[in-house]
Design an enzyme around this catalytic site. Structure first.
Site, PDB file in Angstrom:
ATOM      1  N   ALA A 252       0.793  -1.238   0.000  1.00  0.00           N
ATOM      2  CA  ALA A 252       0.000   0.000   0.000  1.00  0.00           C
ATOM      3  C   ALA A 252       0.822   1.283   0.000  1.00  0.00           C
ATOM      4  O   ALA A 252       0.278   2.357   0.248  1.00  0.00           O
ATOM      5  CB  ALA A 252      -1.020   0.021   1.137  1.00  0.00           C
ATOM      6  N   ALA A 253       2.116   1.194  -0.315  1.00  0.00           N
ATOM      7  CA  ALA A 253       2.912   2.433  -0.470  1.00  0.00           C
ATOM      8  C   ALA A 253       2.312   3.251  -1.618  1.00  0.00           C
ATOM      9  O   ALA A 253       2.051   4.455  -1.483  1.00  0.00           O
ATOM     10  CB  ALA A 253       4.369   2.096  -0.773  1.00  0.00           C
ATOM     11  N   GLY A 254       2.086   2.585  -2.738  1.00  0.00           N
ATOM     12  CA  GLY A 254       1.520   3.274  -3.904  1.00  0.00           C
ATOM     13  C   GLY A 254       0.112   3.783  -3.604  1.00  0.00           C
ATOM     14  O   GLY A 254      -0.263   4.888  -4.019  1.00  0.00           O
ATOM     15  N   ASP A 255      -0.670   2.988  -2.886  1.00  0.00           N
ATOM     16  CA  ASP A 255      -2.044   3.402  -2.560  1.00  0.00           C
ATOM     17  C   ASP A 255      -2.040   4.639  -1.660  1.00  0.00           C
ATOM     18  O   ASP A 255      -2.817   5.579  -1.870  1.00  0.00           O
ATOM     19  CB  ASP A 255      -2.796   2.262  -1.860  1.00  0.00           C
ATOM     20  CG  ASP A 255      -2.967   1.053  -2.761  1.00  0.00           C
ATOM     21  OD1 ASP A 255      -2.989   1.240  -3.998  1.00  0.00           O
ATOM     22  OD2 ASP A 255      -3.074  -0.070  -2.235  1.00  0.00           O
TER      23      ASP A 255
HETATM   24  P1  ATP Z   1       3.134  -0.989  -3.729  1.00  0.00           P
HETATM   25  O1  ATP Z   1       2.647  -1.855  -4.851  1.00  0.00           O
HETATM   26  O2  ATP Z   1       4.251  -1.577  -2.914  1.00  0.00           O
HETATM   27  O3  ATP Z   1       2.060  -0.417  -2.889  1.00  0.00           O
HETATM   28  P2  ATP Z   1       3.910   0.731  -5.893  1.00  0.00           P
HETATM   29  O4  ATP Z   1       4.805  -0.214  -6.623  1.00  0.00           O
HETATM   30  O5  ATP Z   1       2.591   1.044  -6.461  1.00  0.00           O
HETATM   31  O6  ATP Z   1       3.791   0.314  -4.378  1.00  0.00           O
HETATM   32  P3  ATP Z   1       6.132   2.444  -5.323  1.00  0.00           P
HETATM   33  O7  ATP Z   1       6.771   3.133  -6.454  1.00  0.00           O
HETATM   34  O8  ATP Z   1       6.851   1.247  -4.762  1.00  0.00           O
HETATM   35  O9  ATP Z   1       4.641   2.128  -5.722  1.00  0.00           O
HETATM   36  O10 ATP Z   1       5.928   3.456  -4.106  1.00  0.00           O
HETATM   37  C1  ATP Z   1       5.089   4.582  -4.193  1.00  0.00           C
HETATM   38  C2  ATP Z   1       5.751   5.734  -3.457  1.00  0.00           C
HETATM   39  O11 ATP Z   1       5.931   5.373  -2.090  1.00  0.00           O
HETATM   40  C3  ATP Z   1       7.139   6.096  -3.973  1.00  0.00           C
HETATM   41  O12 ATP Z   1       7.065   7.015  -5.033  1.00  0.00           O
HETATM   42  C4  ATP Z   1       7.790   6.689  -2.726  1.00  0.00           C
HETATM   43  O13 ATP Z   1       7.444   8.058  -2.600  1.00  0.00           O
HETATM   44  C5  ATP Z   1       7.141   5.898  -1.594  1.00  0.00           C
HETATM   45  N1  ATP Z   1       8.005   4.767  -1.199  1.00  0.00           N
HETATM   46  C6  ATP Z   1       7.920   3.491  -1.614  1.00  0.00           C
HETATM   47  N2  ATP Z   1       8.876   2.724  -1.062  1.00  0.00           N
HETATM   48  C7  ATP Z   1       9.578   3.549  -0.244  1.00  0.00           C
HETATM   49  C8  ATP Z   1      10.719   3.364   0.623  1.00  0.00           C
HETATM   50  N3  ATP Z   1      11.314   2.175   0.755  1.00  0.00           N
HETATM   51  N4  ATP Z   1      11.171   4.448   1.287  1.00  0.00           N
HETATM   52  C9  ATP Z   1      10.583   5.667   1.176  1.00  0.00           C
HETATM   53  N5  ATP Z   1       9.515   5.898   0.369  1.00  0.00           N
HETATM   54  C10 ATP Z   1       9.021   4.856  -0.334  1.00  0.00           C
HETATM   55  O1  RIB Z   2      -1.889  -2.308  -3.199  1.00  0.00           O
HETATM   56  C1  RIB Z   2      -2.000  -3.193  -2.106  1.00  0.00           C
HETATM   57  C2  RIB Z   2      -3.266  -3.994  -2.216  1.00  0.00           C
HETATM   58  O2  RIB Z   2      -3.193  -4.826  -3.359  1.00  0.00           O
HETATM   59  C3  RIB Z   2      -3.495  -4.925  -1.048  1.00  0.00           C
HETATM   60  O3  RIB Z   2      -4.190  -4.317   0.013  1.00  0.00           O
HETATM   61  C4  RIB Z   2      -4.251  -6.084  -1.684  1.00  0.00           C
HETATM   62  O4  RIB Z   2      -5.596  -6.150  -1.300  1.00  0.00           O
HETATM   63  C5  RIB Z   2      -4.106  -5.902  -3.195  1.00  0.00           C
HETATM   64  O5  RIB Z   2      -5.284  -5.511  -3.739  1.00  0.00           O
END
Ligand code: ATP
Ligand code: RIB
Length: 309
Positions: A252-255
């Site tokens: 949920a970093a991206g979320d």
């Molecule tokens: P996920 O699928 O893991 O939820 P994602 O692949 O959609 O994430 P990421 O690019 O991994 O998206 O992360 C989204 C944002 O979160 C990044 O642009 C950054 O700002 C922040 N972020 C992610 N990982 C880190 C980290 N290890 N340290 C600091 N910020 C992070």
């Molecule tokens: O982005 C993270 C989410 O992806 C999780 O909460 C899981 O439910 C999947 O949909």
């Protein structure tokens, strides 16, 4: 363009079953995990929660199953400041499920079962047409039926509602859908699938962004994990680094990034300021386990920005 500060999120709701292991199991292998957690998730719900906790005036269009956990999720979403009137319980369906492995490096591997999320059809959307028409911004992802995402984007365009699309999970998208998007937020993998450009350097990010601008998208934000974000507006690109934190779980970093980004844009922050706010929210989220349990509240983001900003 409206400026009423309202957000509509359309997307999925899942129950996440999360198992922490040293490494991902190989085919045919069984491994014992160190920790197991059931937490509320789903890309749509996580983004709605991130927007709600960071202060947005938000309504969420989604479906739960007609089950106990679905009702608990609905109550939790309301407690997170979300208008859940457009969240329906679907007879005969179970709430969506995600089975998630997290390894010792904090990376994850996810399998999902759509369940009630598949009932978020264009027909269901008709009842909630006005929620999109009234909103300033519509935020969507791709765990909902593609025809519904397209229908919602059309309603948004007809009503001058800006569309933010987080194109996750990764898939190829039609030119029509892309032409209806104002801001797109792929990660590196999603950017490659959408554009054919493998994103490893800033030059690659600029090339991938150019392909998406060509499709009619004004603002392209390629998220780069811990490295931050490539922000490109009409071809003017810049790298905005991530905050340095000790990441233990990136679910949920991206979320969190997308929800907080939407809040900041609704508050009329510039896109660069909004990315700054969103990367702080996401940096906090990666220091905590789970999807929604990791999403910060507004005071936490403001405090983080005061000390780290
Ligand atoms: P996920 O699928 O893991 O939820 P994602 O692949 O959609 O994430 P990421 O690019 O991994 O998206 O992360 C989204 C944002 O979160 C990044 O642009 C950054 O700002 C922040 N972020 C992610 N990982 C880190 C980290 N290890 N340290 C600091 N910020 C992070
Ligand atoms: O982005 C993270 C989410 O992806 C999780 O909460 C899981 O439910 C999947 O949909």
């Amino acid at each position: 363009m409206k400026n009423n500060g309202k957000l509509a999120v359309l997307g999925s709701i899942n129950v996440d079953h999360i198992l922490n292991l040293e490494q991902f199991p190989q085919p045919g292998e069984t491994l014992a995990g160190q920790q197991y957690q059931v937490a509320f998730g789903g890309k749509g719900a996580n983004q709605a929660v991130a927007a709600g906790r960071s202060g947005a005036d938000i309504a969420f269009i989604a479906c739960i199953g007609n089950d106990d956990i679905g009702q608990r999720i609905r109550r939790q979403l309301a407690d997170d400041g979300i208008d859940v009137a457009p969240v329906a319980a679907v007879n005969g369906e179970s709430t969506g499920v995600a089975l998630i492995f997290v390894n010792a490096d904090g990376e994850n591997s996810i399998g999902i079962f759509a369940g009630a999320n598949a009932a978020l059809t264009p027909e269901y959307l008709v009842q909630h047409h006005q929620v999109i028409a009234d909103a300033d911004i519509l935020l969507m992802q791709l765990e909902s039926p593609p025809e519904t995402v397209l229908a919602a984007a059309r309603i948004a365009r007809q009503n001058q509602t800006r569309v933010i699309l987080n194109p996750a999970p990764a898939t190829v998208l039609s030119d029509e859908l892309l032409s209806l998007v104002d801001i797109i937020t792929p990660n590196e993998t999603e950017a490659q699938i959408l554009t054919g450009v493998a994103v490893t350097t800033d030059d690659d990010a600029a090339k991938a962004a150019a392909v998406l601008h060509e499709k009619g998208i004004g603002s392209v934000l390629i998220t780069l994990g811990s490295r931050g974000v490539w922000l490109s507006e009409q071809g003017n690109g810049q790298h905005i680094p991530g905050f340095r934190v000790k990441a233990i779980d990136t679910i949920a970093a991206g979320d969190t990034f997308n929800g907080a980004l939407s809040t900041a844009l609704l508050e009329k922050k510039t896109i660069t300021e909004s990315v700054h706010f969103a990367r702080a929210a996401a940096a906090i989220a990666v220091t905590r386990r789970g999807a929604q349990p990791s999403v910060p509240w507004r005071q936490e983001i403001d405090r983080f920005l005061l000390t780290r900003g």
